[in-house]
Design a protein around this motif. Structure first.
Motif, PDB file in Angstrom:
ATOM      1  N   ALA A 106      83.481 -40.970 -30.130  1.00  0.00           N
ATOM      2  CA  ALA A 106      82.440 -41.410 -29.181  1.00  0.00           C
ATOM      3  C   ALA A 106      81.430 -40.316 -28.879  1.00  0.00           C
ATOM      4  N   GLY A 107      81.367 -39.313 -29.758  1.00  0.00           N
ATOM      5  CA  GLY A 107      80.379 -38.255 -29.570  1.00  0.00           C
ATOM      6  C   GLY A 107      79.011 -38.673 -30.069  1.00  0.00           C
ATOM      7  N   SER A 108      78.019 -37.851 -29.799  1.00  0.00           N
ATOM      8  CA  SER A 108      76.668 -38.102 -30.306  1.00  0.00           C
ATOM      9  C   SER A 108      76.682 -37.905 -31.819  1.00  0.00           C
ATOM     10  N   ALA A 162      76.384 -43.424 -41.793  1.00  0.00           N
ATOM     11  CA  ALA A 162      76.361 -44.097 -40.486  1.00  0.00           C
ATOM     12  C   ALA A 162      75.917 -43.138 -39.383  1.00  0.00           C
ATOM     13  N   GLN A 163      76.389 -41.898 -39.422  1.00  0.00           N
ATOM     14  CA  GLN A 163      76.007 -40.931 -38.384  1.00  0.00           C
ATOM     15  C   GLN A 163      74.545 -40.506 -38.512  1.00  0.00           C
ATOM     16  N   PHE A 164      74.070 -40.346 -39.735  1.00  0.00           N
ATOM     17  CA  PHE A 164      72.660 -40.010 -39.930  1.00  0.00           C
ATOM     18  C   PHE A 164      71.756 -41.147 -39.449  1.00  0.00           C
ATOM     19  N   GLU A 165      72.150 -42.375 -39.732  1.00  0.00           N
ATOM     20  CA  GLU A 165      71.347 -43.518 -39.299  1.00  0.00           C
ATOM     21  C   GLU A 165      71.376 -43.659 -37.771  1.00  0.00           C
ATOM     22  N   ARG A 166      72.543 -43.402 -37.181  1.00  0.00           N
ATOM     23  CA  ARG A 166      72.636 -43.405 -35.711  1.00  0.00           C
ATOM     24  C   ARG A 166      71.681 -42.374 -35.117  1.00  0.00           C
ATOM     25  N   GLY A 167      71.692 -41.180 -35.728  1.00  0.00           N
ATOM     26  CA  GLY A 167      70.839 -40.118 -35.233  1.00  0.00           C
ATOM     27  C   GLY A 167      69.357 -40.446 -35.365  1.00  0.00           C
TER      28      GLY A 167
END
Length: 226
Positions: free
Chosen positions: A106-108, A163-168
């Motif tokens: 649940a981190g950034s 997924a994390q890059f797209e979230r960012g």
């Protein structure tokens, strides 16, 4: 394949990359002594596979290095492929655990990426032989049905990064023009290569390497005051 590729969807993907078992009673029959001998065989085989290549290493060479007869090796494993399974599944399951823990934290996006880099650096350093096996003999493992779990796991790893890059990007934390897949592939190679340096050829600790990778990723090399 020269380096391993992958990612992961938040909570989807294979629950375990572990392949079929070598022999049902191989680890337990015979008590602690047998288990220790089996672990020695795995360790010795891993080093031979990393040095000579999986395909080029014979069962006889593994047995000789372990100080046992070739026939005795089959009391622990039913084939060379079974030894390879144990080495690679242990490695890939540890890597997947790192990624799943990070993605579920649940981190950034930045915090998740940092956790992946740090935990993966530590895990890769423990599995240098397995990593060398994948890099040196991927053309073999990728075509064998019994090693099909590797492709699934590597796909999960790739999806996790993307997924994390797209979230960012959506959150405005990462650049809008960031190519998530290309960035993942570049970082993948940067992450995996230092684990092959070995303690004797590197004066940098695992944490120092992770710090440097993160500094390059998030801060770059430009002097912003210049």
């Amino acid at each position: 394949m020269r380096c391993v590729n992958s990612t992961r969807q938040a909570s989807k993907g294979p629950r375990s990359a572990t392949p079929r078992q070598s022999r049902p009673d191989a680890a337990s029959a015979g008590g602690p002594g047998r288990s220790e001998r089996r672990a020695d065989v795995v360790r010795i085989a891993a080093e031979l596979f990393a040095q000579k290549g999986f395909r080029a290493t014979t069962v006889r060479e593994i047995a000789d290095a372990a100080g046992i007869l070739s026939g005795s090796l089959y009391h622990h494993f039913d084939s060379k492929e079974s030894i390879g399974d144990e080495i690679l599944s242990s490695f890939i399951n540890d890597v997947l655990a790192d990624y799943r823990d990070a993605a579920s934290s649940a981190g950034s996006p930045r915090e998740v990426v940092e956790q992946i880099v740090r935990s993966t650096s530590r895990t890769l350093s423990r599995h240098r032989a397995a990593l060398a096996m994948l890099q040196n003999d991927w053309s073999y493992f990728s075509t064998q049905e019994r090693f099909g779990y590797l492709r699934k796991a590597l796909g999960e790893i790739e999806r996790t990064w993307i997924a994390q890059f797209e979230r960012g990007k959506e959150a405005g934390v990462f650049r809008a023009d960031l190519d998530a897949r290309l960035t993942y592939r570049l970082l993948r190679d940067v992450l995996w290569i230092p684990s092959q340096w070995g303690a004797a050829s590197s004066s940098y600790s695992i944490d120092q390497v992770a710090d440097a990778i993160l500094a390059l990723l998030f801060d770059g090399i430009l002097n912003r005051a210049a």
